[in-house]
Design an enzyme around this catalytic site. Structure first.
Site, mmCIF file in Angstrom:
data_model
loop_
_atom_site.group_PDB
_atom_site.id
_atom_site.type_symbol
_atom_site.label_atom_id
_atom_site.label_comp_id
_atom_site.label_asym_id
_atom_site.label_seq_id
_atom_site.Cartn_x
_atom_site.Cartn_y
_atom_site.Cartn_z
ATOM 1 N N ASP A 1 0.827 -1.209 0.000
ATOM 2 C CA ASP A 1 0.000 0.000 0.000
ATOM 3 C C ASP A 1 0.861 1.259 0.000
ATOM 4 O OD1 ASP A 1 1.004 -0.171 2.586
ATOM 5 O OD2 ASP A 1 -0.930 -0.523 3.532
ATOM 6 N N ASN B 1 -7.562 -1.107 13.807
ATOM 7 C CA ASN B 1 -8.981 -1.278 13.467
ATOM 8 C C ASN B 1 -9.202 -2.590 12.700
ATOM 9 O OD1 ASN B 1 -7.776 -0.728 11.066
ATOM 10 N ND2 ASN B 1 -9.141 0.923 10.464
ATOM 11 N N HIS C 1 -7.516 -3.539 9.991
ATOM 12 C CA HIS C 1 -7.303 -3.486 8.543
ATOM 13 C C HIS C 1 -6.115 -4.345 8.103
ATOM 14 C CE1 HIS C 1 -4.583 0.391 8.693
ATOM 15 N NE2 HIS C 1 -3.925 -0.680 9.084
ATOM 16 N N GLU D 1 -9.835 -1.272 4.731
ATOM 17 C CA GLU D 1 -10.428 -0.823 5.982
ATOM 18 C C GLU D 1 -11.698 -1.634 6.304
ATOM 19 O OE1 GLU D 1 -8.442 0.889 7.554
ATOM 20 O OE2 GLU D 1 -8.167 2.948 6.869
HETATM 21 P P1 PGA Z 1 1.989 -1.398 12.717
HETATM 22 O O1 PGA Z 1 0.836 -1.253 11.617
HETATM 23 O O2 PGA Z 1 2.804 -2.575 12.312
HETATM 24 O O3 PGA Z 1 2.758 -0.115 12.618
HETATM 25 O O4 PGA Z 1 1.321 -1.581 14.032
HETATM 26 C C1 PGA Z 1 0.043 -2.348 11.305
HETATM 27 C C2 PGA Z 1 -1.007 -1.954 10.317
HETATM 28 O O5 PGA Z 1 -1.535 -0.830 10.382
HETATM 29 O O6 PGA Z 1 -1.337 -2.780 9.451
#
Ligand code: PGA
Length: 243
Positions: A67, A135, A137, A142
């Site tokens: 992404d 959340n 995702h 999302e």
């Molecule tokens: P993080 O992000 O590894 O920085 O906790 C995970 C994500 O948002 O998929």
């Protein structure tokens, strides 16, 4: 889906790094989709070290983006581009076979089609390693996203806009992301989902023990045919069932 709870973040990262190495050892032209974020950082530094020590040939490996934040320049340390360069490409001296999203594409539909076509023409993703968003995702898929999507532009939800600030040195407006879709996730021949720390324990519980639903995209890992969920004790602390 196979869940493994590790006694430490170090052990989890070591295991994940080995998985990346094994993928390349068994297929020199492997297609890897490696997420950005805090969770896989140690995995990548261990992978870099091992790949160097073992003189692994990475010249045929392809790297595809998971992404990117739309409108964030690749020079910005918070961009996915910058993260991958800093944590993987530069330390490994990789300059080719890198397929990332253009955060400033003139036409995002075309940019998504281009990525879909790249992945198709490479024969699909061999290993997709993702984190778990607060959340739930996956990439920028999302809550409420469709399972049938491939690459697409996604309006970011409020948690992602807020939590995403941790990657930036100053307050940054985050509105949209461009991301591979859940269809890419399901079609990846091997998926690894990893998370560590107490702050992930509640979403891990929902994802692994709640209803399987696109409202928590990470819960869909339970439908993946070849997925490993790697978490540490803290992230597992709210689970009723631990191994
Ligand atoms: P993080 O992000 O590894 O920085 O906790 C995970 C994500 O948002 O998929």
């Amino acid at each position: 889906m196979e869940l493994t709870v590790f006694s430490s973040y170090d052990k989890l990262s070591e295991f994940a790094a080995e998985q990346i190495l094994q993928t390349i050892k068994s297929k020199a032209e492997a297609v890897l989709c490696l997420a950005t974020g805090e969770s896989p950082k140690l995995t990548y530094s261990m992978f870099v070290q091992k790949a160097k020590e073992q003189k692994i040939d990475l010249t045929k490996v392809h790297f595809v983006a998971l992404d990117e934040w739309i409108g964030i320049p690749s020079t910005n340390p918070g961009s996915c581009h910058h993260f991958l360069k800093e944590n993987l490409f530069s330390p490994l001296g990789i300059t080719k076979n890198i397929h990332l999203f253009d955060a400033f594409a003139a036409d995002y539909t075309k940019e998504c089609e281009k990525m879909n076509e790249t992945i198709r023409s490479l024969g699909g993703i061999d290993l997709m390693l993702v984190g778990i968003g607060m959340n739930g995702h996956i990439g920028f898929n999302e809550p409420g996203t469709l399972e049938t999507l491939y690459a697409h532009v996604q309006e970011l939800d409020s948690t992602t806009r807020q939590v995403g600030q941790k990657y930036f040195t100053e307050k940054t407006e985050l509105n949209k992301g461009i991301t591979l879709g859940l269809s890419h996730f399901f079609e990846a021949r091997h998926a690894i989902m990893l998370a560590n720390g107490k702050k992930k324990s509640s979403i891990i519980k929902s994802a692994l023990e709640g209803t399987i639903s696109t409202q928590i995209p990470t819960s869909l890992v339970r439908k993946h045919l070849n997925a490993q969920v790697l978490i540490d004790q803290e992230a597992a602390s709210e689970l009723a069932q631990r191994n």
